[in-house]
Design an enzyme around this catalytic site. Structure first.
Site, mmCIF file in Angstrom:
data_model
loop_
_atom_site.group_PDB
_atom_site.id
_atom_site.type_symbol
_atom_site.label_atom_id
_atom_site.label_comp_id
_atom_site.label_asym_id
_atom_site.label_seq_id
_atom_site.Cartn_x
_atom_site.Cartn_y
_atom_site.Cartn_z
ATOM 1 N N ASP A 176 0.020 4.480 1.086
ATOM 2 C CA ASP A 176 -0.093 5.313 2.027
ATOM 3 C C ASP A 176 0.726 4.981 3.305
ATOM 4 O OD1 ASP A 176 -1.975 3.270 2.275
ATOM 5 O OD2 ASP A 176 -3.006 4.266 3.990
ATOM 6 N N ASP B 143 3.307 -6.761 3.369
ATOM 7 C CA ASP B 143 3.025 -5.607 4.121
ATOM 8 C C ASP B 143 2.770 -6.266 5.714
ATOM 9 O OD1 ASP B 143 1.950 -3.266 5.368
ATOM 10 O OD2 ASP B 143 0.005 -3.895 5.095
ATOM 11 N N GLU C 261 -4.721 2.271 2.636
ATOM 12 C CA GLU C 261 -4.985 1.027 3.467
ATOM 13 C C GLU C 261 -5.141 1.422 4.965
ATOM 14 O OE1 GLU C 261 -3.718 -2.155 6.032
ATOM 15 O OE2 GLU C 261 -2.723 -0.454 5.869
ATOM 16 N N GLU C 262 -4.661 2.336 5.264
ATOM 17 C CA GLU C 262 -4.575 2.528 6.940
ATOM 18 C C GLU C 262 -5.713 3.241 7.430
ATOM 19 O OE1 GLU C 262 -2.110 1.375 8.461
ATOM 20 O OE2 GLU C 262 -0.377 1.347 7.393
ATOM 21 N N HIS D 62 0.895 -1.149 -0.100
ATOM 22 C CA HIS D 62 0.128 0.069 0.127
ATOM 23 C C HIS D 62 0.925 1.296 -0.113
ATOM 24 C CE1 HIS D 62 0.142 0.775 4.365
ATOM 25 N NE2 HIS D 62 0.224 -0.584 4.499
#
Ligand SMILES: [Zn+2]
Length: 485
Positions: free
Chosen positions: A78, A169, A145-146, A76
């Site tokens: 971000d 990840d 994602e976060e 991801h």
């Protein structure tokens, strides 16, 4: 020149350095998206942004590898923007300042963004490399994602061609993740007509504190006390032992946590209150004894309170305490195929009773979607018996482990060959993008792994330097040993 540019493997760290120079807090994906697309195009690779904002870059197979299964490399773009109070930093403009501290790379007063910048950097290194052997590759770099896995949720079926997905990840080198939990929010509510208490009653507030709480997925197997469950039990016993009535109950404040604190207000006949203080003291000692050594220093205390304007009608009160006592909480089932790993759980997260309304909120999790439904139905059945209205919302898929996965077998033996030890094979009892992506693209054979990170999402975030070389070498070997079609 940042010193991380001298670290090995240089091709990974140089791309990570570039990523630290581009602001990419969740919700601000413009610059990083443009950077990644230009990076792919600069290499002469098919590069585009999908409808929701994910970046996809395709790299053809190297000669002789055309018959291997297509591999999707996923990370991801971000990062979590967290900084120390005394650090001046604008995540939408300022670069991340990195430094080396022994075996670790850290950032000055901010999150490092190694979650998931090192995953993205490794993908960039593979895309750029001319000396690797691999089948057809697709990079899937997801957005935001976060804050809610928006890129993964928005990924349209049919966008990707690969059959294997490597999610980069995870945060412990030497561990392969083969499953994750899905979740669903359960909210039960009931409205009732309040009653006025007799004017000669006295009120007491029962306060439960000092529990450890924690993440409702990752720490649900620790046997920690749930403040709502424990306080419901105390109130249940008080209703039996003392002639009292419930006015209000409040516990927990986060859907995805194990509740740490709860309190209730009860009203008593003044003549019945004798021995209450002693009773609560003994109860406190009993709870502490039951939970030693998992919990320490649980406090259950009695406070004087003003007589409330309203109490809960007796039938509603009994029903509410009964459902709190009866509803499933904690680990419901372990995964039959993976040792010592939670499959299905719930957390009785937030309870509020008072002001004419009862409201109970739970996050149910499971790596098995049908068990998640069973748990949600069980909780619904329980709350419905007490006449509550139950709403299910925010459901997302889990990633059910497949211990017979071909890529898992290939990666286990490749890791053993390279490093002389077996990698640990695990399932995480929390959400990963793999669950969402797997639901959007059924049939993907997925593994999640990554270099060793500590304290991600905090200014203490750090990356363990020796693990990055192992992680990248393992990724390269995995691509070389991808099973054929
Ligand atoms: Zn991450």
């Amino acid at each position: 020149m940042s010193t991380i540019l001298q670290l090995a493997p240089q091709n990974v760290w140089k791309h990570f350095y570039s990523l630290t120079q581009i602001p990419r807090p969740s919700g601000h994906m413009e610059k990083i998206t443009e950077f990644l697309v230009n990076f792919g195009k600069g290499l002469g690779l098919e590069s585009f942004v999908d409808e929701v904002g994910n970046v996809i870059i395709r790299k053809p197979a190297t000669p002789g590898m055309e018959n291997r299964k297509g591999v999707i490399l996923q990370a991801h773009m971000d990062m979590v923007p967290q900084k120390n109070n005394d650090t001046v930093h604008d995540f939408t403009k300022d670069p991340i300042e990195t430094y080396i501290d022994g075996d670790w790379v850290k950032a000055k007063g901010t999150t490092l963004g190694a979650d998931d910048g090192l995953g993205v950097a490794a993908i960039m290194a593979v895309l750029e490399a001319k000396d690797l052997k691999h089948g057809p590759l697709e990079a899937l770099i997801t957005k935001d994602e976060e804050t809610g896995m928006y890129g993964a949720f928005g990924l349209k079926p049919g966008t990707l061609q690969g059959e294997i997905l490597l999610n980069l990840d995870s945060e412990d080198e030497g561990e392969l993740y083969i499953g994750c939990a899905g979740g669903i929010d359960i909210t039960a509510t009931l409205e009732y007509k309040e009653e006025a208490p007799a004017a000669d009653l006295v009120a007491r507030k029962i306060v439960l504190k000092g529990l450890r709480g924690g993440h409702s997925g990752l720490e649900i197997n620790q046997g920690r006390g749930n403040a709502n469950k424990l306080l419901a039990r105390v109130v249940h016993d008080l209703l039996v032992e003392f002639d009292c009535r419930l006015s209000g109950f409040e516990g927990g404040n986060m859907r995805n946590a194990i509740p740490r604190e709860a309190h209730a207000v009860l009203v008593f006949n003044p003549e019945d209150i004798d021995g209450l203080e002693e009773y609560i003291k003994e109860y406190e000692a009993q709870i502490n004894e039951e939970y030693t050594p998992i919990e320490e220093g649980i406090t259950l205390t009695l406070e004087n309170a003003d007589l409330p304007a309203a109490i809960v009608p007796e039938e509603i009160q009994d029903n509410m305490i009964s459902v709190l006592m009866a509803c499933q909480n904690g680990v419901m089932r372990m995964i039959p195929t993976v040792p010592d790993t939670v499959e299905t759980s719930s957390n009785l997260a937030i309870v509020t009773i008072g002001g004419g309304k009862a409201d109970i909120r739970i996050l149910a999790r499971s790596s098995c979607d049908t068990m998640k439904d069973f748990l949600a139905d069980s909780l619904t059945a329980c709350f419905s018996m007490a006449g509550m209205k139950v709403e299910l919302s925010g459901g997302y898929s889990g990633w059910q482990p497949n211990v017979d996965s071909p890529i898992l077998h290939a990666m286990k033996s490749s890791y053993q060959q390279q490093f002389g030890v077996e990698p640990a094979v695990k399932v995480i009892h929390a959400g990963l993008e793999c669950g969402i992506i797997g639901a959007n693209c059924p049939g993907l054979d997925m593994i999640s792994f990554g270099p060793t990170l500590r304290s991600p999402h905090s200014p203490d975030e750090r990356a363990y330097i020796p693990s990055v070389t192992k992680f990248y070498d393992f990724l390269v070997a995995t691509l070389e040993q991808t099973p054929g079609k």
